[in-house]
Design an enzyme around this catalytic site. Structure first.
Site, PDB file in Angstrom:
ATOM      1  N   GLU A  90      -5.017  10.460   8.914  1.00  0.00           N
ATOM      2  CA  GLU A  90      -4.053  10.229   8.973  1.00  0.00           C
ATOM      3  C   GLU A  90      -3.502  11.249  10.244  1.00  0.00           C
ATOM      4  O   GLU A  90      -2.540  11.375  10.696  1.00  0.00           O
ATOM      5  CB  GLU A  90      -2.848  10.758   7.878  1.00  0.00           C
ATOM      6  CG  GLU A  90      -2.909   9.941   6.808  1.00  0.00           C
ATOM      7  CD  GLU A  90      -1.943   8.809   6.060  1.00  0.00           C
ATOM      8  OE1 GLU A  90      -0.784   9.306   6.322  1.00  0.00           O
ATOM      9  OE2 GLU A  90      -2.414   7.351   6.520  1.00  0.00           O
TER      10      GLU A  90
ATOM     11  N   CYS B 127      -4.215  -1.086  -1.784  1.00  0.00           N
ATOM     12  CA  CYS B 127      -4.073   0.001  -2.611  1.00  0.00           C
ATOM     13  C   CYS B 127      -4.921   0.171  -3.584  1.00  0.00           C
ATOM     14  O   CYS B 127      -4.569  -0.196  -4.448  1.00  0.00           O
ATOM     15  CB  CYS B 127      -2.320   1.161  -2.872  1.00  0.00           C
ATOM     16  SG  CYS B 127      -2.793   2.802  -2.808  1.00  0.00           S
TER      17      CYS B 127
ATOM     18  N   HIS C 108      -8.414   3.791   3.378  1.00  0.00           N
ATOM     19  CA  HIS C 108      -8.442   4.263   5.156  1.00  0.00           C
ATOM     20  C   HIS C 108      -9.912   4.331   5.339  1.00  0.00           C
ATOM     21  O   HIS C 108     -10.220   4.828   6.373  1.00  0.00           O
ATOM     22  CB  HIS C 108      -7.856   5.885   4.907  1.00  0.00           C
ATOM     23  CG  HIS C 108      -6.125   5.990   4.734  1.00  0.00           C
ATOM     24  ND1 HIS C 108      -5.492   5.154   3.905  1.00  0.00           N
ATOM     25  CD2 HIS C 108      -5.717   6.791   5.481  1.00  0.00           C
ATOM     26  CE1 HIS C 108      -4.249   5.659   4.344  1.00  0.00           C
ATOM     27  NE2 HIS C 108      -4.518   6.619   5.509  1.00  0.00           N
TER      28      HIS C 108
ATOM     29  N   CYS D   7     -11.349   2.745  -0.806  1.00  0.00           N
ATOM     30  CA  CYS D   7      -9.778   3.720  -0.482  1.00  0.00           C
ATOM     31  C   CYS D   7      -9.057   2.819   0.684  1.00  0.00           C
ATOM     32  O   CYS D   7     -10.366   3.048   2.122  1.00  0.00           O
ATOM     33  CB  CYS D   7      -9.377   5.368  -0.175  1.00  0.00           C
ATOM     34  SG  CYS D   7      -8.140   5.627   0.339  1.00  0.00           S
TER      35      CYS D   7
ATOM     36  N   ASP E 116       0.667  -1.223  -0.138  1.00  0.00           N
ATOM     37  CA  ASP E 116       0.016  -0.395  -0.236  1.00  0.00           C
ATOM     38  C   ASP E 116       1.377   1.228   0.000  1.00  0.00           C
ATOM     39  O   ASP E 116       2.154   1.020   0.063  1.00  0.00           O
ATOM     40  CB  ASP E 116      -0.920   0.057   1.243  1.00  0.00           C
ATOM     41  CG  ASP E 116      -1.376   1.245   1.485  1.00  0.00           C
ATOM     42  OD1 ASP E 116      -2.541   1.290  -0.070  1.00  0.00           O
ATOM     43  OD2 ASP E 116      -2.396   1.664   2.103  1.00  0.00           O
ATOM     44  N   SER E 117       0.284   2.406  -0.547  1.00  0.00           N
ATOM     45  CA  SER E 117       0.768   4.027  -0.164  1.00  0.00           C
ATOM     46  C   SER E 117       1.504   4.172   1.271  1.00  0.00           C
ATOM     47  O   SER E 117       2.354   5.035   0.980  1.00  0.00           O
ATOM     48  CB  SER E 117       0.167   4.922  -0.889  1.00  0.00           C
ATOM     49  OG  SER E 117      -0.789   4.803  -0.226  1.00  0.00           O
TER      50      SER E 117
HETATM   51  N1  DGL Z   1      -3.948   3.677   0.273  1.00  0.00           N
HETATM   52  C1  DGL Z   1      -4.594   4.576  -0.763  1.00  0.00           C
HETATM   53  C2  DGL Z   1      -6.054   3.961  -1.604  1.00  0.00           C
HETATM   54  O1  DGL Z   1      -6.754   2.980  -0.759  1.00  0.00           O
HETATM   55  C3  DGL Z   1      -4.901   5.891  -0.489  1.00  0.00           C
HETATM   56  C4  DGL Z   1      -4.008   7.384   0.013  1.00  0.00           C
HETATM   57  C5  DGL Z   1      -3.302   7.798  -0.738  1.00  0.00           C
HETATM   58  O2  DGL Z   1      -4.059   8.329  -1.524  1.00  0.00           O
HETATM   59  O3  DGL Z   1      -2.282   7.361  -1.278  1.00  0.00           O
HETATM   60  O4  DGL Z   1      -6.182   4.922  -2.389  1.00  0.00           O
END
Ligand code: DGL
Length: 267
Positions: free
Chosen positions: A154, A69, A188, A186, A6-7
């Site tokens: 965050e 992600c 989060h 997403c 993931d990011s």
């Molecule tokens: N992990 C990203 C997603 O699921 C969200 C956070 C980001 O923008 O990197 O889209």
């Protein structure tokens, strides 16, 4: 070993579900915390960052990697499956969170009116809409980019009344469109699922990608015994991050539900 990428920290909510359903495997989690967010970046950059992460995870011995992600799944997965894997790792596999989520939403929606909330990048890629309509051309899709939600979460502001106000503003058009199923597109957003459920009201189904992807992974491994046989099974877990800030533990615990020990790596 199964890689989960993931990011940032958000993909830990997906990993958590894998650990519930498939605890026997070894997992290697990588969060690109040095370069989060991906949601505001171009296709080219998301693809480059994702390929760098995959290279790293494959070098560590992962045979199967899940892109937890949504932005990477929406913007990079197709090129990775069609170009990168055949050229560099033809025997390994990369799966995303988008298709399982889309399939589940279609299975659950009666009204055929599906809402999607996601990052700007995921919404502008139109990937959810394209995939939903590929499987059901009749379905109506209503997308809403929610660029403020990732930074709010965050920053640990999920209980702040301002967050409720912003959520209501994002969700109002989807309520007005009478969607009966809402995809939390997403990583989060599942942190806010109780608030989202309360705002949307009764009669709405929320689709959280973590649970859905875990169920589909069980099914995938059953249907692909060749891949399943390649996965090591010692119940190991390692957590890698490209940045380790003082807030790391706090956020990692929020997403994982427990503290984790992370190792700092450079891709
Ligand atoms: N992990 C990203 C997603 O699921 C969200 C956070 C980001 O923008 O990197 O889209």
């Amino acid at each position: 070993m199964i890689g989960v990428f993931d990011s940032g920290f958000g993909g830990l909510v997906v990993l958590r579900e894998f650990l519930q359903l498939l605890p026997q495997y070894d997992y290697l989690y990588l969060g690109d915390n040095a370069r989060i967010p991906y949601g505001t970046r171009s296709d080219r950059v998301v693809l480059r960052f994702t390929e760098q992460a995959l290279n790293y995870l494959f070098r560590q011995g992962c045979r199967l990697i899940i892109l937890a992600c949504h932005t990477a799944s929406a913007k990079a997965l197709r090129t990775i499956q069609q170009v990168y894997l055949p050229a560099h790792h033809p025997d390994n596999r990369v799966l995303g969170v988008l298709i399982p989520t889309v399939e589940e939403a279609l299975a659950r929606s009666r009204a055929r009116r599906i809402g999607v909330i996601a990052t700007e990048g995921t919404v502008s890629s139109q990937s959810f809409e394209l995939e939903l309509k590929k499987l059901d051309p009749e379905v109506e899709v209503f997308q809403q980019a929610c660029p403020l939600l990732v930074p709010l979460i965050e920053e640990g502001e999920q209980e702040w009344e301002g967050t409720d106000m912003i959520l209501r503003r994002y969700l109002e058009p989807l309520k007005a469109a009478r969607v009966d199923t809402l995809i939390l597109g997403c990583t989060h957003y599942s942190i806010l699922q109780d608030k989202i459920r309360a705002i949307m009201g009764d009669g709405h189904t929320l689709i959280c990608s973590g649970q859905v992807t875990a169920k589909k992974l069980v099914d995938y491994l059953r249907r692909h015994p060749d891949m399943e046989n390649l996965l090591s099974r010692r119940g190991g877990r390692r957590y890698l991050t490209t940045d380790l800030t003082p807030r790391f533990q706090q956020l990692a615990s929020l997403f994982m539900g427990q503290p984790i020990d992370s190792e700092l790596v450079e891709l």
